[in-house]
Write a protein that holds these residues in place. Structure first.
Motif: not given
Length: 511
Positions: A58-59, A255-261, A264-265
Motif C-alpha cells: 500500500a505504501a 517509502l519509509v515515511e509512507a509506511l508509518r503514515a 494507512l491505519a
C-alpha cells in the motif's frame, strides 16, 4: 533453583478467538489507494516480514514505487537485508543489534504489536489463574504447574521468541542473585517448547501456554489472553532506508515515511497491527493494552540471542572436563570443585535443546597412555544421548595425582570438531578447568596458539567457551580465546553454568 521467584499480577481477559477475518469492521471497507495517479515510478528492493506485506504494498502504491518485495523476517530478514536491499523493515530493533553496521535508533517504527500469553483452559485451572492471574514468572514456575507445556513462535522467524525471553528474564532478574543465575532459570523455564508458525497459530492445547504477537492471537482458538503487569515487550517494526544510490535514496526515504503514515491505519488494522505508539485502529479483541516494556539494552539483547540460538539452532558441543588432582579442592560449603562441575553439567544437560549434540571428554596429564584426554561420550544428539551423557557426568572422578594437561587436550578437541564439522550447526569447544597447563611435555602455550592458527578455517568457525572454577588462570584462557574466538568466564556456582553458556552462544552469534 527458582523456588524463590515470586509470581506477579496480570490482567486477564477470556476471549473467543477465531480464524475468520473481522466482519463488518469499518476499517475493512474502502480503498487505501484511491486518488493515487503515478506518472513516474521508482524501482526499489524491499525486505519485510510477511505480516507487513499489505502495508508495504500500500505504501509503495502511494509513493509510486515498483516493488521487488522479499518476504523474510527474523534471521532470514537480517541476511536478506545485506543483499542489495534498498529498504529493510524488520519486526524488532533487536535484529538490527545482531546485524551490525546499522544504528538501531536510525529506524522509523511503522507499526507495533505487544507480546501476549495465550493460556489453555488446563493451564488456567492447574495454575489456579483467574483475573487477576499470573505473570511472566509463570514460566519460571513450570514445575509447579502439572503438565504445563510451552508453545513459542520460532525465534529464527520472528522476534516474538526473543521478546518472550525478555519478559521471563526480567522477572527472574528481580528475584535471583546474579544475571547468570537468572539467565539459567530463564532457560530452564523456556526449555523444549513447541515451535509455532509465525503467522497462524491454530488451536491452543488445553495444557499449553503460548507466546505470540498480538497480531497473530486472533488466529488461535480456545485460549485466555494473559497480559503482563510487569510490562509487555512489543514488536516495534522499524524501517530503514539502506540504499546509498542517489537515484533511489529519495524514493527509499519517502517509502519509509509512507509506511508509518496515518492514512494507512486501515491497512495496519486489517493485519491486527497497532500504530507505532500502541494505539489500536481495530477492536482490541484480545484484551486491553498493558504497559510497554522498554527495548532490551545491548547486553540483555546479546543474552536473548543466546537463548534463541540455543533453543532453535542446532549446536555441536564438545565438552572437556578437568579431572586433575586440584579438582578435589574443598570449597567453603564443603563441596569439592568436582562436585560443582558435576552439578553444573547436569544443570546444563537438563536445559539444552534436543536438537543440540554433545560429546564429553575428561582430561589430566597422561590420562590414557601418553594422551591427556579420554573420550567418555562421542558427540551425539541430546535427543538420543542425554541419559548416557548425564550418567557420564555423574561418574566423573578426580585423578588424585593427575596434573592439568590443558594445551594438548584443547588442540585435540579442536581437531575433532574440525574433522566432523557440521555446517548446519554452531560448533563449540567447552573447557571446564580450575587451573592452567601443568603438563611437562607436549605443546606449550605458543605451540598451541601456533597450531590452532595453522589449521584454522574461517569458513568453519569453532568457538571456545572456557569456564574457570576456583583459581583458574582466566588470563591464559583468554589468550586462547583471542586466537580461536570465543569467551572466558569465571564461575562460583553450578546454577550459573547455563547462563554462562547462553551468554557465550549469544556473543558467538552476534560477533
Amino acid at each position: 533453583m527458582v523456588s524463590g521467584v515470586l509470581i506477579g499480577v496480570l490482567a486477564t481477559t477470556t476471549v473467543v478467538l477465531t480464524q475468520r477475518p473481522i466482519q463488518g469492521h469499518p476499517m475493512a471497507m474502502g480503498s487505501d489507494l484511491a486518488g493515487v495517479a503515478c506518472t513516474e515510478r521508482s524501482a526499489l528492493t524491499v525486505v519485510a516480514p510477511p505480516v507487513l506485506e499489505p502495508l508495504v504494498r500500500a505504501a509503495a502504491e502511494r509513493r509510486c514505487v515498483t516493488l521487488d518485495l522479499r518476504s523474510a523476517g527474523g534471521r532470514e530478514g537480517v541476511v536478506a537485508s545485506l543483499d542489495k536491499a534498498d529498504v529493510w523493515v524488520t519486526d524488532s530493533r533487536l535484529w538490527v543489534m545482531a546485524r551490525g553496521r546499522l544504528d538501531p535508533a536510525s529506524g522509523v517504527s511503522v507499526a507495533s504489536s505487544p507480546i501476549v500469553m495465550l493460556a489453555g483452559p488446563g493451564v488456567m485451572q492447574a495454575a489456579r489463574l483467574s483475573a487477576p492471574g499470573a505473570s511472566w514468572g509463570l514460566v519460571l514456575k513450570r514445575a509447579q504447574v502439572p503438565g504445563l507445556r510451552l508453545g513459542i513462535q520460532d525465534p529464527a522467524g520472528t522476534a516474538v521468541g526473543l521478546l518472550a525471553g525478555q519478559g521471563v528474564f526480567a522477572t527472574a532478574k528481580a528475584a535471583l542473585p546474579d544475571d547468570f543465575t537468572a539467565l539459567s532459570a530463564t532457560a530452564a523455564g523456556l526449555q523444549q517448547p513447541r515451535l509455532l508458525d509465525a503467522v497462524t497459530l491454530g488451536p491452543v492445547d488445553p495444557a499449553e501456554l503460548v507466546f505470540a504477537a498480538e497480531y497473530a492471537a486472533h488466529t488461535a482458538s480456545g485460549a485466555t489472553v494473559l497480559r503482563g503487569a510487569e510490562g509487555e515487550p512489543a514488536l516495534d517494526f522499524p524501517a530503514y532506508a539502506l540504499t546509498t544510490d542517489p537515484a533511489r535514496a529519495a524514493a527509499a526515504t519517502a517509502l519509509v515515511e509512507a509506511l508509518r503514515a496515518p492514512e494507512l491505519a486501515t491497512v495496519r488494522a486489517r493485519s491486527m497491527l497497532r500504530e507505532p505508539g500502541g494505539e489500536a485502529s481495530f477492536p482490541a479483541a484480545v484484551a486491553p493494552l498493558g504497559p510497554r516494556m522498554p527495548l532490551a539494552d545491548p547486553a540483555t539483547a546479546l543474552r536473548l540471542f543466546g537463548l534463541a540460538q540455543s533453543g532453535s539452532v542446532p549446536g555441536r558441543n564438545l565438552v572437556t572436563v578437568d579431572v586433575s588432582g586440584s579438582m578435589a579442592a574443598q570449597q567453603a560449603n564443603g563441596e569439592t570443585l568436582m562436585d560443582v562441575v558435576r552439578r553444573s553439567g547436569l544443570v546444563a544437560l537438563t536445559a539444552l535443546s534436543d536438537r543440540s549434540s554433545m560429546g564429553l571428554w575428561e582430561f589430566a596429564s597422561r590420562l590414557d597412555g601418553e594422551r591427556d584426554h579420554r573420550e567418555l561420550v562421542p558427540i551425539t544428539p541430546l535427543g538420543q544421548g542425554r541419559a548416557a551423557t548425564m550418567q557420564a557426568v555423574r561418574d566423573l572422578a578426580v585423578v588424585p595425582d593427575g596434573a592439568t594437561g590443558l594445551y594438548d587436550t584443547v588442540f585435540a578437541a579442536y581437531q575433532r570438531l574440525q574433522r566432523d564439522y557440521d555446517p548446519a550447526a554452531q560448533q563449540y569447544l567447552v573447557v571446564l578447568t580450575d587451573g592452567k597447563n601443568e603438563n611437562d611435555s607436549g605443546l606449550d602455550l605458543d605451540g598451541l596458539l601456533s597450531s590452532i592458527r595453522d589449521v584454522q578455517d574461517p569458513a568453519r568457525p569453532i568457538s571456545l567457551i572456557a569456564i574457570g572454577y576456583g583459581k583458574a588462570d582466566t588470563a591464559l584462557l583468554q589468550r586462547i580465546a583471542d586466537v580461536m574466538g570465543g569467551s572466558v568466564y569465571s564461575v562460583s556456582a553450578a546454577e550459573q553454568i547455563v547462563g554462562v553458556l547462553i551468554d557465550a552462544i549469544g556473543r558467538a552469534h552476534t560477533s
